[in-house]
Design a protein around this motif. Structure first.
Motif, PDB file in Angstrom:
ATOM      1  N   HIS A   1       0.811  -1.219   0.000  1.00 31.28           N
ATOM      2  CA  HIS A   1       0.000   0.000   0.000  1.00 31.28           C
ATOM      3  C   HIS A   1       0.849   1.276   0.000  1.00 31.28           C
ATOM      4  O   HIS A   1       0.381   2.338   0.403  1.00 31.28           O
ATOM      5  CB  HIS A   1      -0.944   0.042   1.210  1.00 31.28           C
ATOM      6  N   ALA A   2       2.059   1.195  -0.433  1.00 31.71           N
ATOM      7  CA  ALA A   2       2.950   2.359  -0.469  1.00 31.71           C
ATOM      8  C   ALA A   2       2.844   3.073  -1.814  1.00 31.71           C
ATOM      9  O   ALA A   2       2.407   2.502  -2.805  1.00 31.71           O
ATOM     10  CB  ALA A   2       4.383   1.926  -0.209  1.00 31.71           C
ATOM     11  N   THR A   3       3.296   4.368  -1.819  1.00 30.33           N
ATOM     12  CA  THR A   3       3.189   5.180  -3.033  1.00 30.33           C
ATOM     13  C   THR A   3       4.426   6.042  -3.215  1.00 30.33           C
ATOM     14  O   THR A   3       4.854   6.721  -2.268  1.00 30.33           O
ATOM     15  CB  THR A   3       1.967   6.107  -2.968  1.00 30.33           C
ATOM     16  N   ILE A   4       4.974   6.033  -4.444  1.00 25.36           N
ATOM     17  CA  ILE A   4       6.024   6.982  -4.827  1.00 25.36           C
ATOM     18  C   ILE A   4       5.517   7.744  -6.042  1.00 25.36           C
ATOM     19  O   ILE A   4       5.202   7.158  -7.077  1.00 25.36           O
ATOM     20  CB  ILE A   4       7.349   6.270  -5.151  1.00 25.36           C
ATOM     21  N   GLY A   5       5.413   9.089  -5.901  1.00 29.21           N
ATOM     22  CA  GLY A   5       4.889   9.880  -6.998  1.00 29.21           C
ATOM     23  C   GLY A   5       5.863  10.048  -8.148  1.00 29.21           C
ATOM     24  O   GLY A   5       5.460  10.189  -9.296  1.00 29.21           O
ATOM     25  N   GLY A   6       7.163  10.038  -7.864  1.00 32.86           N
ATOM     26  CA  GLY A   6       8.151  10.206  -8.918  1.00 32.86           C
ATOM     27  C   GLY A   6       9.519  10.420  -8.317  1.00 32.86           C
ATOM     28  O   GLY A   6       9.835   9.932  -7.228  1.00 32.86           O
ATOM     29  N   GLY A   7      10.351  11.157  -9.057  1.00 32.04           N
ATOM     30  CA  GLY A   7      11.701  11.402  -8.578  1.00 32.04           C
ATOM     31  C   GLY A   7      12.655  10.271  -8.937  1.00 32.04           C
ATOM     32  O   GLY A   7      12.397   9.464  -9.840  1.00 32.04           O
ATOM     33  N   ARG A   8      13.772  10.194  -8.177  1.00 30.83           N
ATOM     34  CA  ARG A   8      14.808   9.215  -8.509  1.00 30.83           C
ATOM     35  C   ARG A   8      15.427   8.653  -7.248  1.00 30.83           C
ATOM     36  O   ARG A   8      15.705   9.370  -6.280  1.00 30.83           O
ATOM     37  CB  ARG A   8      15.886   9.887  -9.360  1.00 30.83           C
ATOM     38  N   ASN A   9      15.597   7.340  -7.299  1.00 27.91           N
ATOM     39  CA  ASN A   9      16.278   6.630  -6.203  1.00 27.91           C
ATOM     40  C   ASN A   9      15.548   6.743  -4.867  1.00 27.91           C
ATOM     41  O   ASN A   9      16.163   6.645  -3.810  1.00 27.91           O
ATOM     42  CB  ASN A   9      17.715   7.127  -6.043  1.00 27.91           C
ATOM     43  N   ASN A  10      14.240   6.984  -4.904  1.00 24.27           N
ATOM     44  CA  ASN A  10      13.478   7.042  -3.667  1.00 24.27           C
ATOM     45  C   ASN A  10      13.109   5.622  -3.229  1.00 24.27           C
ATOM     46  O   ASN A  10      12.894   4.733  -4.050  1.00 24.27           O
ATOM     47  CB  ASN A  10      12.218   7.886  -3.863  1.00 24.27           C
TER      48      ASN A  10
ATOM     49  N   GLY B  70      14.418  13.288  -4.547  1.00 20.65           N
ATOM     50  CA  GLY B  70      15.483  12.295  -4.518  1.00 20.65           C
ATOM     51  C   GLY B  70      16.785  12.871  -5.043  1.00 20.65           C
ATOM     52  O   GLY B  70      17.007  14.087  -5.039  1.00 20.65           O
ATOM     53  N   GLY B  71      17.632  11.986  -5.526  1.00 19.26           N
ATOM     54  CA  GLY B  71      18.928  12.430  -6.015  1.00 19.26           C
ATOM     55  C   GLY B  71      19.505  11.494  -7.059  1.00 19.26           C
ATOM     56  O   GLY B  71      18.915  10.461  -7.390  1.00 19.26           O
ATOM     57  N   ASP B  72      20.689  11.881  -7.566  1.00 21.33           N
ATOM     58  CA  ASP B  72      21.312  11.090  -8.627  1.00 21.33           C
ATOM     59  C   ASP B  72      21.807   9.740  -8.134  1.00 21.33           C
ATOM     60  O   ASP B  72      22.025   8.819  -8.920  1.00 21.33           O
ATOM     61  CB  ASP B  72      22.485  11.861  -9.243  1.00 21.33           C
ATOM     62  N   ASP B  73      22.026   9.629  -6.833  1.00 18.74           N
ATOM     63  CA  ASP B  73      22.469   8.355  -6.265  1.00 18.74           C
ATOM     64  C   ASP B  73      21.709   8.128  -4.967  1.00 18.74           C
ATOM     65  O   ASP B  73      20.889   8.943  -4.545  1.00 18.74           O
ATOM     66  CB  ASP B  73      23.981   8.344  -6.056  1.00 18.74           C
ATOM     67  N   GLU B  74      22.040   7.047  -4.286  1.00 17.48           N
ATOM     68  CA  GLU B  74      21.299   6.711  -3.072  1.00 17.48           C
ATOM     69  C   GLU B  74      21.526   7.700  -1.940  1.00 17.48           C
ATOM     70  O   GLU B  74      20.711   7.812  -1.036  1.00 17.48           O
ATOM     71  CB  GLU B  74      21.672   5.298  -2.622  1.00 17.48           C
ATOM     72  N   ASP B  75      22.657   8.457  -1.972  1.00 10.61           N
ATOM     73  CA  ASP B  75      22.892   9.440  -0.908  1.00 10.61           C
ATOM     74  C   ASP B  75      21.848  10.572  -0.939  1.00 10.61           C
ATOM     75  O   ASP B  75      21.579  11.206   0.089  1.00 10.61           O
ATOM     76  CB  ASP B  75      24.295  10.038  -1.054  1.00 10.61           C
ATOM     77  N   GLY B  76      21.299  10.846  -2.099  1.00 13.54           N
ATOM     78  CA  GLY B  76      20.306  11.915  -2.200  1.00 13.54           C
ATOM     79  C   GLY B  76      18.882  11.422  -2.119  1.00 13.54           C
ATOM     80  O   GLY B  76      17.942  12.198  -2.323  1.00 13.54           O
ATOM     81  N   ALA B  77      18.704  10.137  -1.828  1.00 12.68           N
ATOM     82  CA  ALA B  77      17.364   9.560  -1.869  1.00 12.68           C
ATOM     83  C   ALA B  77      16.504  10.044  -0.704  1.00 12.68           C
ATOM     84  O   ALA B  77      16.986  10.264   0.410  1.00 12.68           O
ATOM     85  CB  ALA B  77      17.456   8.046  -1.835  1.00 12.68           C
ATOM     86  N   ASN B  78      15.193  10.198  -0.972  1.00  8.27           N
ATOM     87  CA  ASN B  78      14.204  10.345   0.096  1.00  8.27           C
ATOM     88  C   ASN B  78      13.788   8.943   0.543  1.00  8.27           C
ATOM     89  O   ASN B  78      13.590   8.052  -0.276  1.00  8.27           O
ATOM     90  CB  ASN B  78      12.981  11.108  -0.412  1.00  8.27           C
ATOM     91  N   ILE B  79      13.627   8.786   1.860  1.00  5.00           N
ATOM     92  CA  ILE B  79      13.361   7.441   2.392  1.00  5.00           C
ATOM     93  C   ILE B  79      12.235   7.512   3.413  1.00  5.00           C
ATOM     94  O   ILE B  79      12.216   8.391   4.279  1.00  5.00           O
ATOM     95  CB  ILE B  79      14.621   6.846   3.041  1.00  5.00           C
TER      96      ILE B  79
END
Length: 993
Positions: A491-500, A513-522
């Protein structure tokens, strides 16, 4: 031998009769069932009436004559037309004769005819005398419009024949019509009753059988060699067309056949056949066949075949609608609708072989299952029951109820699976959907991929709307787009972005988010939300997905919502670590108390539970329930509020500061609305604004101004205060409990409940006292003091006194329009009415009074001394009671007041009464004085006489006066003196006569 006499026939009038006298018409149109019901009287016939004048020997003939009538084609020729008509012993009177002539059928067919008449005397047996020249028969004017047209009368409905003389209407017919056309060896022929040929040549209406009713009502409109050979059959025109079925119809064209048993129709075209037993139809085209038993239809095209019941081919070429019933081909080339209710709209080489299958068009599309649909495209297949392929190339809808909208090489492999378009997509789960894109996979039940590339929706009812390489494994989870986003919880949702990334059920990431995992929203915990931004976290990374439920970060950079229900709206470096705490945005703000809130700003802190900081810089809501709206370096304690400003401190519980600078509300419920350096230190005290104000008493209030002080309980200062331009000026002071100063400067209200409306340098010291204006001093209780602009004190030093200094006068009005009242003029000590009340122009209903009656009423009215109940008993007044005055005179508003006007009027009337009495008494006194004078003179005379007598005698002489005369004179004098003295000396009151 009969005598021969010259006979001359003068032709007066020739009339071709259409209706003879006495012929009636039926009101009901006759039908085929009444063919034999007619009578001779109902037939118009071929006879006409001839009228002429016959002379014999130069005079009008009279008597019987024999006549012979013949018709010829020319005036001198020998070719007779029609029958010979002899008339014997015709009675002629005054030379006139009227004879009905009938030369038989087909005599008058539009060609010129000449009438020859021969005559002889009626009693003669000799030869007839021809009357020359022959008479040319001319038509009536309306008949000129019908050349080459004749009728064949009968007992029911005349036959009408027009056109060439070779046109044929068989014998025993009724209602037959040939309108025209025909020619030598190309005659039009009608062989059955009520048949019609409109024109053309070599046309046949009827079946040429001996039965003249088995093909009746057949019609050929025109054309060449057309045949309508069945009852109600029709050929509109064209050439070599045949309508051989009952009620069949061929509109035109060439070599078309409507041969179906009933209602076959060919609209036109070439070599088309409507051969189906019932209602077969070919609209036109070339070599089309409608052979289905019921309602087969070919609208047009070439070489199309509608062989099934209710089959339809709308057009195209070499199409076949062969399904058992209701098969349809709309057009195209070599398409086949081979099953019941199958439809091919068009295209090329499409085959719909399933029940109710539909192919809209395209090339080489195939449907093998019932209810399948292929709208178009190329090499598409609908293999499942009710499967659909809208178009594209190489698409397969293999599952029952599956759908492929278009694109290329897509496969909807399971029941209810759907692929809208794209390329290489697979909907492998039951009811799975791929809307488009490329190489997307939806293997979960009810899963969906909207588009993009290489997206995967593995969880049942999971959704990837688009983007690239997004993967979800969670049940009913959703990724709207973006790149390389990942969900592994339900039941989770990600609207967009990258590496979230989401690791909690019901988690949401809007984007960022970001170009790599360090910039990800979590999102770590259940129900957590990150709306966007970068490096934001919702929840706690402690491996327990339920330790920080429903945390939210709306966006920004590096924000953390690490407690249950915590929220960060945006900004950077913000932390909401209190239970249900909120940071709206800003920079490095902290909401650490339970349900604490920081709206935004910089380095603000909401440390108390339920505390709120709206924004600003360096603000601190440290008390539970405290609020700082904004500003700089403001502080609030328990349930206290600072709306804004700078360096304000709401230190009292439930205290409030609206704004300003360096204000403090240090007691509970204290309020400072604004201004600068104001201090509300009394319980529930309030300062509206201004500067350097103090509200020190409980419930005290200073609304505004400068340097004002409300120091006692309930004291109030509306405003004013010190005069800023005067260095030694001081503010207003309300030091008495519940005292009030509305404004002004340098006023002091020190008494309990005292009031100063305004002005300057006023003192209200007594309880309930009021001082207003300038230098008014109310020192005693209940004093009311008003000072005008005179720069000196005006003082009240006795309780409950009303003191007014108004050097310009005092005016009191008792009406709204200022038309009545009283005034005390400047320097005056007596009140005067407003306007002057004795002006005659202000009065009406003037009635004179009787002064004597007024005097009597006043004399009878009790007059007393008394004091008012509100005064000390030592203060005495004198006068009547208002009730007695009203009872005596009925004057004034009521019986409780005596107007000075009425009292003055009664006194003046009484004076007039006294004056009348005085005048009457004066006149009487003058009369008495005259009488006394006369008596005195008589006495003097008598006295002299007495003396004379005494002097002349030795002894006294007795007076000659009557006895008692002296007593009478004495009595009159005494009465006069007594009455005069009483009148002159008695006190005011009732005058006795």
């Amino acid at each position: 031998m009969k005598k021969r006499t010259p006979i001359v026939l003068s032709i007066i009038l020739v009339v071709l009769a259409v209706l003879g006298p006495g012929h009636g018409l039926s009101a009901q149109r006759p039908g085929p069932e009444t063919l034999e019901a007619g009578t001779d009287e109902a037939i118009v016939g071929t006879s006409f009436t001839y009228q002429g004048r016959l002379t014999d020997g130069g005079s009008d003939a009279n008597g019987n004559y024999d006549l012979e009538f013949r018709l010829y084609e020319d005036p001198d020729g020998t070719t007779q037309v029609g029958d010979f008509i002899p008339v014997e012993d015709y009675p002629v009177e005054d030379g006139l004769l009227t004879i009905d002539l009938d030369f038989g059928d087909r005599v008058f067919v539009g060609e010129t005819r000449y009438l020859e008449i021969q005559v002889r005397a009626g009693d003669s047996t000799g030869s007839f005398t021809p009357l020359l020249p022959r008479q040319k028969l001319t038509p009536a004017p309306m008949a000129l419009s019908l050349p080459g047209l004749y009728t064949v009368p009968n007992s029911f409905s005349p036959n009408v024949v027009g056109g060439a003389l070779e046109n044929i209407v068989w014998d025993d017919l009724v209602g037959a019509t040939i309108s025209g056309g025909g020619g030598v060896e190309m005659e039009n022929t009608v062989t059955d009753r009520f048949c019609t040929i409109g024109g053309g040549a070599n046309n046949l209406a009827g079946d040429e059988s001996p039965d003249v009713t088995d093909a009746w009502f057949a019609t050929v409109g025109g054309g060449w060699e057309n045949q309508a050979v069945s009852q109600n059959a029709t050929v509109g025109g064209g050439a070599e067309n045949v309508a051989s079925g009952a009620s069949s119809f061929v509109g035109g064209g060439y070599q078309n056949q409507a041969s179906g048993e009933l209602h076959a129709t060919v609209g036109g075209g070439v070599a088309n056949q409507a051969s189906g037993a019932n209602n077969a139809t070919v609209g036109g085209g070339d070599h089309n066949v409608a052979s289905g038993e019921w309602n087969a239809t070919v609208a047009g095209g070439a070489n199309n075949h509608a062989t099934g019941n209710e089959a339809t081919v709308s057009g195209g070429a070499e199409n076949v609608a062969s399904g058992e019933s209701f098969a349809t081909v709309g057009g195209g080339y070599r398409n086949t609708a081979g099953e019941t209710d199958a439809t091919v709209g068009g295209g090329n080489t499409n085959t719909a072989s399933g029940w109710a299958a539909t192919i809209g068009g395209g090339v080489t599309n195939t449907i093998t299952a019932s209810l399948g649909t292929v709208s178009g495209g190329s090499t598409n297949s609908a293999l499942g029951w009710a499967a659909t392929v809208a178009g594209g190339e190489g698409n397969r809808a293999a599952g029952n109820w599956s759908t492929v909208g278009g694109g290329a090489m897509n496969e909807a492999a399971e029941e209810d699976a759907t692929i809208t378009g794209g390329s290489g997509n697979s909907a492998g789960g039951v009811a799975a959907t791929v809307s488009g894109g490329a190489e997307n996979t939806a293997p979960g039940v009810d899963s969906a991929v909207g588009g993009g590339r290489q997206n995967e929706a593995h969880g049942d009812r999971s959704v990837v709307a688009g983007g690239y390489w997004n993967v979800t494994y969670g049940l009913t989870s959703t990724i709207s787009g973006g790149q390389q986003n990942f969900i592994n919880r339900d039941h989770a949702t990600i609207g967009g972005g990258r590496n979230n990334q989401i690791y909690g059920d019901f988690g949401t990431i809007g984007g960022g988010g970001g170009d790599d995992e360090d910039g990800a929203n979590i999102v770590y915990d259940r129900g957590g939300t990150v709306a966007g931004g970068t490096r934001n976290t919702a929840g706690s990374d402690d491996a327990d997905p339920a330790s920080a439920l429903n945390a939210t970060v709306a966006g920004g950079l590096g924000n953390q919502a690490s407690a249950e229900g915590a929220t960060v709206g945006g900004g950077a470096g913000n932390i909401a670590d209190g239970h249900v705490a909120t940071v709206g945005g800003g920079w490095v703000n902290t909401a650490s108390g339970t349900e604490a809130t920081v709206g935004g700003g910089r380095e603000n802190s909401a440390g108390g539970d339920y505390a709120t900081v709206g924004g600003g810089d360096g603000n601190d809501a440290y008390g539970n329930g405290s609020t700082v709206g904004g500003g700089i370096d403001n502080q609030s304690s328990f349930s206290a509020t600072v709306s804004g400003g700078e360096e304000n401190a709401a230190g009292g519980n439930w205290s409030s500061i609206g704004g300003g600078y360096s204000n403090d509300a240090s007691q509970s419920y204290a309020t400072v609305s604004g201004g600068a350096s104001n201090h509300a230190s009394g319980y529930a005290s309030a300062i509206g604004g201004g500067s350097d104000q103090a509200a020190m008493g409980e419930f005290s209030t200073v609304a505004g101004g400068l340097l004002n002080q409300a120091t006692s309980m309930g004291a109030t200062i509306g405003g004013g205060g010190a005069i800023a331009s005067v260095i030694e000026s001081f503010g207003n002071t309300a030091s008495g409990d519940y005292s009030t100063i509305a404004g002004g400067a340098q006023n002091t209200a020190d008494g309990w409940g005292s009031s100063i409306p305004g002005g300057m340098d006023n003192f209200a010291v007594g309880r309930y006292s009021l001082a207003a204006g300038q230098r008014a001093k109310a020192y005693n209780d209940g004093c009311f003091v008003w000072g005008d602009s005179t720069d000196s004190n005006v003082t009240c030093e006795s309780d409950d006194r009303f003191v007014v200094r108004a050097s310009g006068g005092v005016y009191l009005y008792t009406s709204g329009d200022l038309s009545s009242g009283a005034y005390l003029g400047s320097g005056m000590s007596t009140w005067n009415p407003l306007p002057p009340p004795s002006d005659r122009n202000l009065k009406e209903n003037v009635v004179p009074v009787d002064p004597a009656e007024i005097l009597e009423e006043i004399a009878a009215m009790p007059i007393s001394t008394w004091n008012y109940t509100s005064q000390d008993t030592g203060i005495r007044h004198m006068g009547p009671m208002a009730q007695d005055f009203y009872a005596a005179f009925g004057l004034g508003e009521d019986d409780q007041h005596i107007s000075t006007i009425d009292a003055d009027g009664a006194a003046l009337a009484a004076i007039q009464g006294l004056h009348q009495i005085s005048e009457e008494r004066g006149e009487r006194i003058e009369e008495l004085e005259a009488e006394n004078e006369a008596l005195r003179n008589e006495l003097d005379d008598l006295g002299a006489r007495v003396r004379d007598l005494e002097q002349g005698s030795q002894r006294p002489v007795q007076s000659k006066l009557l006895p008692g005369a002296g007593l009478v004179v004495a009595s009159i004098g005494a009465a006069w003196a007594t009455g005069r003295g009483r009148f002159l000396t008695r006190p005011a009151g009732r005058i006795e006569p």
